[in-house]
Design a protein around this motif. Structure first.
Motif, PDB file in Angstrom:
ATOM      1  N   ALA A   1     -11.778   5.474  14.203  1.00 29.44           N
ATOM      2  CA  ALA A   1     -12.279   4.103  14.128  1.00 29.44           C
ATOM      3  C   ALA A   1     -13.648   4.038  13.456  1.00 29.44           C
ATOM      4  N   SER A   2     -14.437   5.109  13.571  1.00 30.34           N
ATOM      5  CA  SER A   2     -15.788   5.102  12.993  1.00 30.34           C
ATOM      6  C   SER A   2     -15.777   5.075  11.473  1.00 30.34           C
ATOM      7  N   VAL A   3     -14.659   5.416  10.850  1.00 28.79           N
ATOM      8  CA  VAL A   3     -14.558   5.356   9.389  1.00 28.79           C
ATOM      9  C   VAL A   3     -13.642   4.229   8.941  1.00 28.79           C
ATOM     10  N   GLY A   4     -13.391   3.276   9.803  1.00 29.32           N
ATOM     11  CA  GLY A   4     -12.629   2.094   9.420  1.00 29.32           C
ATOM     12  C   GLY A   4     -11.159   2.132   9.750  1.00 29.32           C
ATOM     13  N   GLY A   5     -10.696   3.093  10.509  1.00 33.81           N
ATOM     14  CA  GLY A   5      -9.285   3.158  10.885  1.00 33.81           C
ATOM     15  C   GLY A   5      -8.526   4.185  10.089  1.00 33.81           C
ATOM     16  N   SER A   6      -7.232   3.942   9.913  1.00 35.02           N
ATOM     17  CA  SER A   6      -6.360   4.903   9.233  1.00 35.02           C
ATOM     18  C   SER A   6      -6.655   4.964   7.741  1.00 35.02           C
ATOM     19  N   ALA A   7      -6.677   6.169   7.216  1.00 35.62           N
ATOM     20  CA  ALA A   7      -6.862   6.384   5.783  1.00 35.62           C
ATOM     21  C   ALA A   7      -6.150   7.668   5.405  1.00 35.62           C
ATOM     22  N   SER A   8      -5.586   7.700   4.207  1.00 29.93           N
ATOM     23  CA  SER A   8      -4.945   8.919   3.718  1.00 29.93           C
ATOM     24  C   SER A   8      -5.134   9.015   2.215  1.00 29.93           C
ATOM     25  N   LYS A   9      -5.108  10.248   1.724  1.00 26.61           N
ATOM     26  CA  LYS A   9      -5.262  10.499   0.294  1.00 26.61           C
ATOM     27  C   LYS A   9      -4.477  11.746  -0.074  1.00 26.61           C
ATOM     28  N   ILE A  10      -3.766  11.648  -1.173  1.00 24.83           N
ATOM     29  CA  ILE A  10      -3.056  12.791  -1.744  1.00 24.83           C
ATOM     30  C   ILE A  10      -3.589  12.963  -3.160  1.00 24.83           C
ATOM     31  N   ALA A  11      -3.977  14.183  -3.507  1.00 26.93           N
ATOM     32  CA  ALA A  11      -4.524  14.460  -4.829  1.00 26.93           C
ATOM     33  C   ALA A  11      -3.933  15.750  -5.362  1.00 26.93           C
ATOM     34  N   ALA A  12      -3.765  15.808  -6.674  1.00 31.20           N
ATOM     35  CA  ALA A  12      -3.249  17.012  -7.318  1.00 31.20           C
ATOM     36  C   ALA A  12      -3.949  17.193  -8.654  1.00 31.20           C
ATOM     37  N   SER A  13      -4.113  18.446  -9.053  1.00 35.20           N
ATOM     38  CA  SER A  13      -4.653  18.736 -10.376  1.00 35.20           C
ATOM     39  C   SER A  13      -3.951  19.966 -10.940  1.00 35.20           C
ATOM     40  N   TYR A  14      -3.921  20.030 -12.260  1.00 35.09           N
ATOM     41  CA  TYR A  14      -3.276  21.143 -12.940  1.00 35.09           C
ATOM     42  C   TYR A  14      -4.157  21.574 -14.104  1.00 35.09           C
ATOM     43  N   ALA A  15      -4.614  22.821 -14.062  1.00 37.98           N
ATOM     44  CA  ALA A  15      -5.450  23.377 -15.123  1.00 37.98           C
ATOM     45  C   ALA A  15      -4.570  24.132 -16.109  1.00 37.98           C
TER      46      ALA A  15
ATOM     47  N   SER B   1      -4.501  10.998  -8.110  1.00 35.07           N
ATOM     48  CA  SER B   1      -4.641  10.819  -6.673  1.00 35.07           C
ATOM     49  C   SER B   1      -4.145   9.436  -6.266  1.00 35.07           C
ATOM     50  N   VAL B   2      -3.747   9.347  -5.001  1.00 32.98           N
ATOM     51  CA  VAL B   2      -3.329   8.094  -4.376  1.00 32.98           C
ATOM     52  C   VAL B   2      -4.076   8.012  -3.056  1.00 32.98           C
ATOM     53  N   GLN B   3      -4.758   6.876  -2.822  1.00 35.98           N
ATOM     54  CA  GLN B   3      -5.553   6.706  -1.619  1.00 35.98           C
ATOM     55  C   GLN B   3      -5.163   5.399  -0.943  1.00 35.98           C
ATOM     56  N   ASP B   4      -4.996   5.430   0.379  1.00 36.45           N
ATOM     57  CA  ASP B   4      -4.632   4.244   1.143  1.00 36.45           C
ATOM     58  C   ASP B   4      -5.555   4.135   2.344  1.00 36.45           C
ATOM     59  N   GLU B   5      -6.277   3.020   2.448  1.00 28.42           N
ATOM     60  CA  GLU B   5      -7.140   2.761   3.594  1.00 28.42           C
ATOM     61  C   GLU B   5      -6.720   1.449   4.218  1.00 28.42           C
ATOM     62  N   ASP B   6      -6.339   1.478   5.480  1.00 25.35           N
ATOM     63  CA  ASP B   6      -5.911   0.265   6.184  1.00 25.35           C
ATOM     64  C   ASP B   6      -7.021  -0.775   6.237  1.00 25.35           C
ATOM     65  N   GLY B   7      -6.674  -1.999   5.882  1.00 27.40           N
ATOM     66  CA  GLY B   7      -7.588  -3.116   6.037  1.00 27.40           C
ATOM     67  C   GLY B   7      -8.741  -3.178   5.055  1.00 27.40           C
ATOM     68  N   THR B   8      -8.707  -2.391   3.979  1.00 29.73           N
ATOM     69  CA  THR B   8      -9.794  -2.440   3.000  1.00 29.73           C
ATOM     70  C   THR B   8      -9.213  -2.589   1.609  1.00 29.73           C
ATOM     71  N   ALA B   9     -10.099  -2.838   0.653  1.00 27.54           N
ATOM     72  CA  ALA B   9      -9.694  -2.929  -0.747  1.00 27.54           C
ATOM     73  C   ALA B   9      -9.892  -1.594  -1.448  1.00 27.54           C
ATOM     74  N   GLU B  10     -10.012  -0.518  -0.703  1.00 21.81           N
ATOM     75  CA  GLU B  10     -10.290   0.795  -1.271  1.00 21.81           C
ATOM     76  C   GLU B  10      -9.029   1.612  -1.539  1.00 21.81           C
TER      77      GLU B  10
ATOM     78  N   THR C   1      -9.270   7.167 -15.141  1.00 23.08           N
ATOM     79  CA  THR C   1      -8.940   5.750 -15.072  1.00 23.08           C
ATOM     80  C   THR C   1      -8.507   5.452 -13.648  1.00 23.08           C
ATOM     81  N   ILE C   2      -8.950   4.305 -13.137  1.00 24.11           N
ATOM     82  CA  ILE C   2      -8.754   3.976 -11.724  1.00 24.11           C
ATOM     83  C   ILE C   2      -8.035   2.632 -11.609  1.00 24.11           C
ATOM     84  N   ARG C   3      -7.017   2.602 -10.771  1.00 25.28           N
ATOM     85  CA  ARG C   3      -6.325   1.352 -10.434  1.00 25.28           C
ATOM     86  C   ARG C   3      -6.796   0.947  -9.050  1.00 25.28           C
ATOM     87  N   PRO C   4      -7.727  -0.032  -8.984  1.00 21.40           N
ATOM     88  CA  PRO C   4      -8.278  -0.413  -7.684  1.00 21.40           C
ATOM     89  C   PRO C   4      -7.363  -1.372  -6.927  1.00 21.40           C
ATOM     90  N   GLY C   5      -7.191  -1.109  -5.643  1.00 24.58           N
ATOM     91  CA  GLY C   5      -6.416  -2.010  -4.792  1.00 24.58           C
ATOM     92  C   GLY C   5      -4.978  -2.179  -5.232  1.00 24.58           C
TER      93      GLY C   5
END
Length: 134
Positions: free
Chosen positions: A8-22, A32-41, A61-65
């Motif tokens: 709860a101190s960081v705003g509730g549920s959040a998850s992120k999956i990231a991958a890179s290939y060199a 990466s894909v990031q999901d934060e409950d109740g925010t526009a992040e 390049t970032i696709r916000p929200g």
């Protein structure tokens, strides 16, 4: 990588999956894909960096929200590293710019200078200092 929290101190549920290939030619691809409950992040990103000897160039390049499009937000950087010297420049779609210069003094010590400027705000920062690693 995969990360998540339900604190709860960081705003509730959040998850992120990231991958890179060199690749062998100095090119690195990332996403990466990031999901934060109740925010526009809820950001999705696609990025690449290319190392050319002492210089590395990066773009993300970032696709916000959920209503945004790729390219609505972006980050660009150029970094140089050779011997004791390291320098970098970064900017984004808001004209926020960061310059960093670092010089290794030896024995785990380095001197640095950094400047961050965000256009239209009073959130600017300039710092000069020494770092020590023991």
């Amino acid at each position: 990588t995969a990360t998540g929290t339900d604190a709860a101190s960081v705003g509730g549920s959040a998850s992120k999956i990231a991958a890179s290939y060199a690749m062998d030619n100095g090119l690195t691809l990332s996403a990466s894909v990031q999901d934060e409950d109740g925010t526009a992040e809820d950001d999705n990103t696609l990025g690449l960096s290319y190392a050319m000897g002492d210089i590395t160039v990066g773009y993300t390049t970032i696709r916000p929200g959920s209503a945004g499009s790729f390219g609505d937000e972006w980050d660009f950087s150029v970094a140089y590293a050779a011997g004791a010297v390291g320098a970098s420049f970064a900017t984004d779609e808001t004209d926020a710019t960061t310059f960093i210069f670092d010089y290794a003094l030896g024995g785990g010590a380095s001197a640095f200078a950094a400047m961050h400027d965000k256009a239209g705000t009073n959130d600017d920062l300039t710092a000069i200092g020494l770092n020590f690693a023991f």
